[in-house]
Design a protein around this motif. Structure first.
Motif, PDB file in Angstrom:
ATOM      1  N   THR A  98       0.799  -1.003  -0.040  1.00 28.55           N
ATOM      2  CA  THR A  98      -0.658   0.233  -0.124  1.00 28.55           C
ATOM      3  C   THR A  98       0.904   1.526   0.392  1.00 28.55           C
ATOM      4  OG1 THR A  98      -0.662   0.118   2.191  1.00 28.55           O
ATOM      5  CG2 THR A  98      -2.253  -1.162   0.974  1.00 28.55           C
ATOM      6  N   GLU A  99       2.034   1.385   0.645  1.00 28.13           N
ATOM      7  CA  GLU A  99       2.596   2.174   0.148  1.00 28.13           C
ATOM      8  C   GLU A  99       3.564   2.303  -0.801  1.00 28.13           C
ATOM      9  OE1 GLU A  99       6.592   1.745   3.672  1.00 28.13           O
ATOM     10  OE2 GLU A  99       4.386   1.762   4.616  1.00 28.13           O
ATOM     11  N   ALA A 100       3.721   1.215  -1.751  1.00 32.37           N
ATOM     12  CA  ALA A 100       4.370   1.060  -2.709  1.00 32.37           C
ATOM     13  C   ALA A 100       3.368   2.103  -4.176  1.00 32.37           C
ATOM     14  CB  ALA A 100       5.044   0.299  -2.891  1.00 32.37           C
ATOM     15  N   HIS A 101       2.078   1.614  -3.352  1.00 36.49           N
ATOM     16  CA  HIS A 101       1.263   1.223  -5.040  1.00 36.49           C
ATOM     17  C   HIS A 101       0.237   2.612  -4.183  1.00 36.49           C
ATOM     18  CE1 HIS A 101       3.244  -1.807  -5.555  1.00 36.49           C
ATOM     19  NE2 HIS A 101       3.474  -2.305  -7.202  1.00 36.49           N
ATOM     20  N   LEU A 109      -3.640  -1.717  10.097  1.00 41.42           N
ATOM     21  CA  LEU A 109      -4.050  -0.475  11.209  1.00 41.42           C
ATOM     22  C   LEU A 109      -2.700   0.083  11.517  1.00 41.42           C
ATOM     23  CD1 LEU A 109      -6.834  -2.204  13.029  1.00 41.42           C
ATOM     24  CD2 LEU A 109      -7.319  -0.518  11.091  1.00 41.42           C
ATOM     25  N   LYS A 110      -1.718  -0.121  11.878  1.00 43.92           N
ATOM     26  CA  LYS A 110      -0.531   0.539  12.451  1.00 43.92           C
ATOM     27  C   LYS A 110       0.166   1.220  10.767  1.00 43.92           C
ATOM     28  CE  LYS A 110       0.093  -1.790  16.370  1.00 43.92           C
ATOM     29  NZ  LYS A 110       0.270  -2.903  18.148  1.00 43.92           N
ATOM     30  N   ASN A 111       0.737   0.176   9.794  1.00 43.46           N
ATOM     31  CA  ASN A 111       1.424   0.486   8.726  1.00 43.46           C
ATOM     32  C   ASN A 111       1.667   1.276   7.427  1.00 43.46           C
ATOM     33  OD1 ASN A 111       3.284   0.025  11.153  1.00 43.46           O
ATOM     34  ND2 ASN A 111       2.893  -2.480  10.811  1.00 43.46           N
ATOM     35  N   CYS A 112      -0.322   0.632   6.681  1.00 46.66           N
ATOM     36  CA  CYS A 112      -0.689   1.411   6.103  1.00 46.66           C
ATOM     37  C   CYS A 112      -1.067   3.058   5.779  1.00 46.66           C
ATOM     38  CB  CYS A 112      -2.177   0.152   5.425  1.00 46.66           C
ATOM     39  SG  CYS A 112      -1.819  -1.225   5.240  1.00 46.66           S
ATOM     40  N   PRO A 113      -0.050   3.656   4.575  1.00 47.36           N
ATOM     41  CA  PRO A 113      -1.374   4.761   4.666  1.00 47.36           C
ATOM     42  C   PRO A 113      -2.418   5.365   4.036  1.00 47.36           C
ATOM     43  CG  PRO A 113       0.247   4.225   2.933  1.00 47.36           C
ATOM     44  CD  PRO A 113       0.320   3.110   3.736  1.00 47.36           C
TER      45      PRO A 113
END
Length: 176
Positions: free
Chosen positions: A130-133, A161-165
């Motif tokens: 989710t960070e890269a796309h 929940l904690k790490n996805c932008p």
């Protein structure tokens, strides 16, 4: 006028091959997905196991290579190697077939989609994806483990929940 894929809301759906994940897919299509304006990204993280393929070992020391392939390959050779590994990995073929079946169901209701198999730990790779796309929403299931079990086993939904932008929708299996 129909929207182009770049204009659509990009909804990623994490899929682990379980019956609960099948119900999550059906529930998401019924309650969340808007066929006219959504593009679905089907994601399945497949854990690599030492015994799965001889190509996972280095010849000199017979230790397994990295636990996961890089999510984004930069060369055609790496992409070809990843495809060959999928073809020969027992879980990979199953994951690929399941994602293709889900994609076919989406095509029947005129929903555009794409499938991605991520090699490694879902807790790491889903947030990294989710960070890269461009992902507008990630949908993941929750087994509803107790706090104690969740601490020891780890929780994919908690890591997302904690790490996805992007926004993350966690759907408890008891509700679907």
């Amino acid at each position: 006028m129909p929207l182009s894929i770049t204009e659509k809301r990009r909804v990623a759906l994490a899929y682990d091959g379980s019956e609960d994940a099948d119900r999550l897919f059906d529930w998401s299509v019924k309650n969340i997905v808007r066929p006219e304006s959504d593009h679905i990204i089907l994601l399945s993280a497949v854990q690599r196991h030492e015994k799965s393929s001889p190509s996972l070992f280095n010849k000199k020391d017979e230790k397994p290579k990295e636990a996961e392939l890089p999510m984004l390959s930069t060369t055609v050779t790496k992409v070809d190697e990843a495809i060959k590994d999928i073809e020969h990995h027992p879980q990979g073929q199953t994951a690929r077939q399941r994602l293709e079946d889900m994609s076919a169901k989406l095509r029947q209701i005129n929903v555009s989609s794409e499938e991605h198999i991520l090699w490694g730990d879902a807790k790491t790779l889903l947030p990294r994806y989710t960070e890269a796309h461009k992902v507008d929403l990630l949908i993941v299931g929750s087994r509803g483990l107790s706090t104690v079990k969740s601490v020891f086993l780890g929780s994919v939904s908690d890591a997302c929940l904690k790490n996805c932008p992007c926004p993350v929708l966690v759907v408890r299996n008891a509700t679907i």
